[in-house]
Design a protein around this motif. Structure first.
Motif, short mmCIF file in Angstrom:
data_model
loop_
_atom_site.label_atom_id
_atom_site.label_comp_id
_atom_site.label_asym_id
_atom_site.label_seq_id
_atom_site.Cartn_x
_atom_site.Cartn_y
_atom_site.Cartn_z
N ASP A 261 6.59 -16.53 -47.07
CA ASP A 261 8.03 -16.34 -46.93
C ASP A 261 8.68 -16.24 -48.32
N LEU A 262 9.99 -16.26 -48.36
CA LEU A 262 10.72 -16.13 -49.62
C LEU A 262 10.27 -17.17 -50.64
N SER A 263 10.12 -18.41 -50.23
CA SER A 263 9.76 -19.48 -51.17
C SER A 263 8.37 -19.30 -51.75
N SER B 293 16.27 -14.91 -46.21
CA SER B 293 16.49 -16.31 -45.90
C SER B 293 17.78 -16.43 -45.10
N ASN C 23 19.89 -17.91 -51.32
CA ASN C 23 18.46 -17.86 -51.64
C ASN C 23 17.98 -16.43 -51.87
N THR C 24 18.42 -15.52 -51.02
CA THR C 24 18.05 -14.12 -51.21
C THR C 24 18.67 -13.57 -52.48
#
Length: 327
Positions: free
Chosen positions: A65-67, A97, A102-103
Motif C-alpha cells: 500500500d501507500l505506506s 489513502s 498522505n497521498t
C-alpha cells in the motif's frame, strides 16, 4: 499501542527506542505490516540498511500500500536507484489513502525525486497536483518554492516559502527562506530566519526531541560554532551510521579544518551509491582542501550533473568552482 508508541519515538528521533518498540509490536502481532514500518524506519535512521531492506520487504509482502511502497522508494533512493525510487513512489501515489494529506505527501516525495534529479517540469507538476488535492499543504508549497527559485523567480520563491512556514515553522524551510533572503541581498531578513531556526532547536531540545544531526548540519552550513557542530555530529555518529549523519559529520570536520577525517566520513556516507548531489559537493570541497584539484572538480561536476539547482546556498558556488577549475 506499541506501533503508535514506536511512531512517536521516531518523531522524537529516538531511533533505538523505536526499533525496540517496533520489534515488540512485531512479536505481538507478526502479520501486522505497520510494525515492520516502524522497524524499517528505525533501522534506516540507524544506518543498518540490510536489515531495513528486509523489514521493508516483509512490510510490502504483507500489505502493498501507500505506506510500504513509499518505504520501498526511499530504500531504492538511498541505494542509488533513482528510477526505481520514482517507480515505487508512483505506486504509492496510485495506491492512495483515505487521508488526502498522505497521498499529497507521496506526491511531494515524488516531486522531490524529480527535483533532485534535475527534472523541474515533472517536479512542478507533482507539487502542483499535491496542492490541488490538499490546498495549502506546506511541503508542496516549499517544493514549489524551490522550483521557482531554480527557474530564477526569487520573489515568488520567497512568497511560497513564507506561506509554508506560516502554518508550521519547520527548520528546513525556514533555513531555505533565510538562504533565499541571503541570496537576494537581504541579510537582516536572512538572519531573522536563522535565529528562529536556532530558537526552534532549543524548543525541541527542551522537550526531549533529539535534533543533534539537524543542528550540526545547520551550524556547519553557516560555519558557526564548528566545535559544537563537530561535537554534536560525533555524538550522533556513535549510535547512528546512516548516510545523512555521516555526511553531516564530514561537513562539520571540513569546517573545523579536519580534512582527512572529513574525507573518511564522506566516503562512508557515500557507501551505498546514494545519488545525492550535496554529498558530491561536500566530497569535492573536501578533496579541494586536501589538494586533490582534479578529484574536487570531478566531484563538484557530478553534483551539478545530477541537479544544477541542488542547493540554494551552494549551487552558485559549485558552478563558479567548476568554471574556475576548468583548464
Amino acid at each position: 499501542a506499541l506501533t503508535a508508541l514506536g511512531s512517536l519515538q521516531l518523531s522524537r528521533h529516538d531511533f533505538a527506542g523505536a526499533l525496540e518498540t517496533g520489534s515488540k509490536a512485531q512479536q505481538a502481532v507478526p502479520d501486522r505490516a505497520a510494525a515492520y514500518g516502524v522497524m524499517a524506519d528505525a533501522l534506516t535512521e540507524l544506518g543498518r540498511y540490510d536489515e531495513a531492506v528486509d523489514a521493508t520487504q516483509r512490510m510490502v509482502d504483507l500489505r502493498p500500500d501507500l505506506s510500504s511502497y513509499s518505504r520501498v522508494s526511499y530504500a531504492r533512493e538511498l541505494h542509488g536507484d533513482v528510477a526505481g525510487a520514482i517507480e515505487a513512489m508512483k505506486q504509492a501515489v496510485n495506491a492512495g489513502s483515505p487521508a488526502a494529506e498522505n497521498t499529497a505527501w507521496c506526491r511531494v516525495q515524488l516531486g522531490n525525486l524529480y527535483f533532485n534529479s534535475g527534472r523541474l517540469d515533472k517536479a512542478e507538476a507533482e507539487y502542483s497536483q499535491a496542492l490541488a488535492s490538499y490546498p495549502g499543504y506546506l511541503h508542496a508549497l516549499a517544493g514549489l518554492g524551490q522550483v521557482r527559485w531554480a527557474q530564477g523567480n526569487t520573489a515568488e520563491a520567497i512568497d511560497l516559502y513564507k506561506q509554508a512556514v506560516a502554518s508550521v515553522p519547520l527548520p528546513q524551510y525556514l533555513t531555505s527562506l533565510g538562504d533565499l533572503y541571503a541570496a537576494n541581498g537581504e541579510a537582516d531578513k536572512a538572519r531573522e530566519q536563522y535565529d528562529l531556526v536556532a530558537y526552534i532547536f532549543k524548543v525541541f531540545e527542551a522537550n526531549g526531541v533529539n535534533v543533534g544531526v539537524e543542528k550540526a548540519a545547520f551550524l556547519a552550513d553557516r560555519d558557526e560554532n564548528t566545535a559544537q557542530a563537530v561535537s554534536l555530529a560525533e555524538g550522533e555518529a556513535q549510535t547512528r551510521q546512516d548516510v545523512h549523519t555521516l555526511d553531516t559529520l564530514a561537513w562539520a570536520y571540513y569546517r573545523a579544518g579536519r580534512y582527512t577525517d572529513a574525507l573518511a566520513a564522506e566516503q562512508r556516507a557515500m557507501r551505498l551509491g546514494t545519488q545525492n548531489p550535496l554529498f558530491y559537493y561536500h566530497l569535492g570541497m573536501i578533496r579541494e582542501a586536501l589538494g586533490d584539484k582534479a578529484g574536487a572538480r570531478t566531484s563538484v561536476r557530478q553534483a551539478l550533473d545530477l541537479n544544477p539547482h541542488f542547493s540554494i546556498r551552494y549551487a552558485g558556488e559549485a558552478g563558479a568552482f567548476v568554471k574556475e577549475q576548468t583548464p
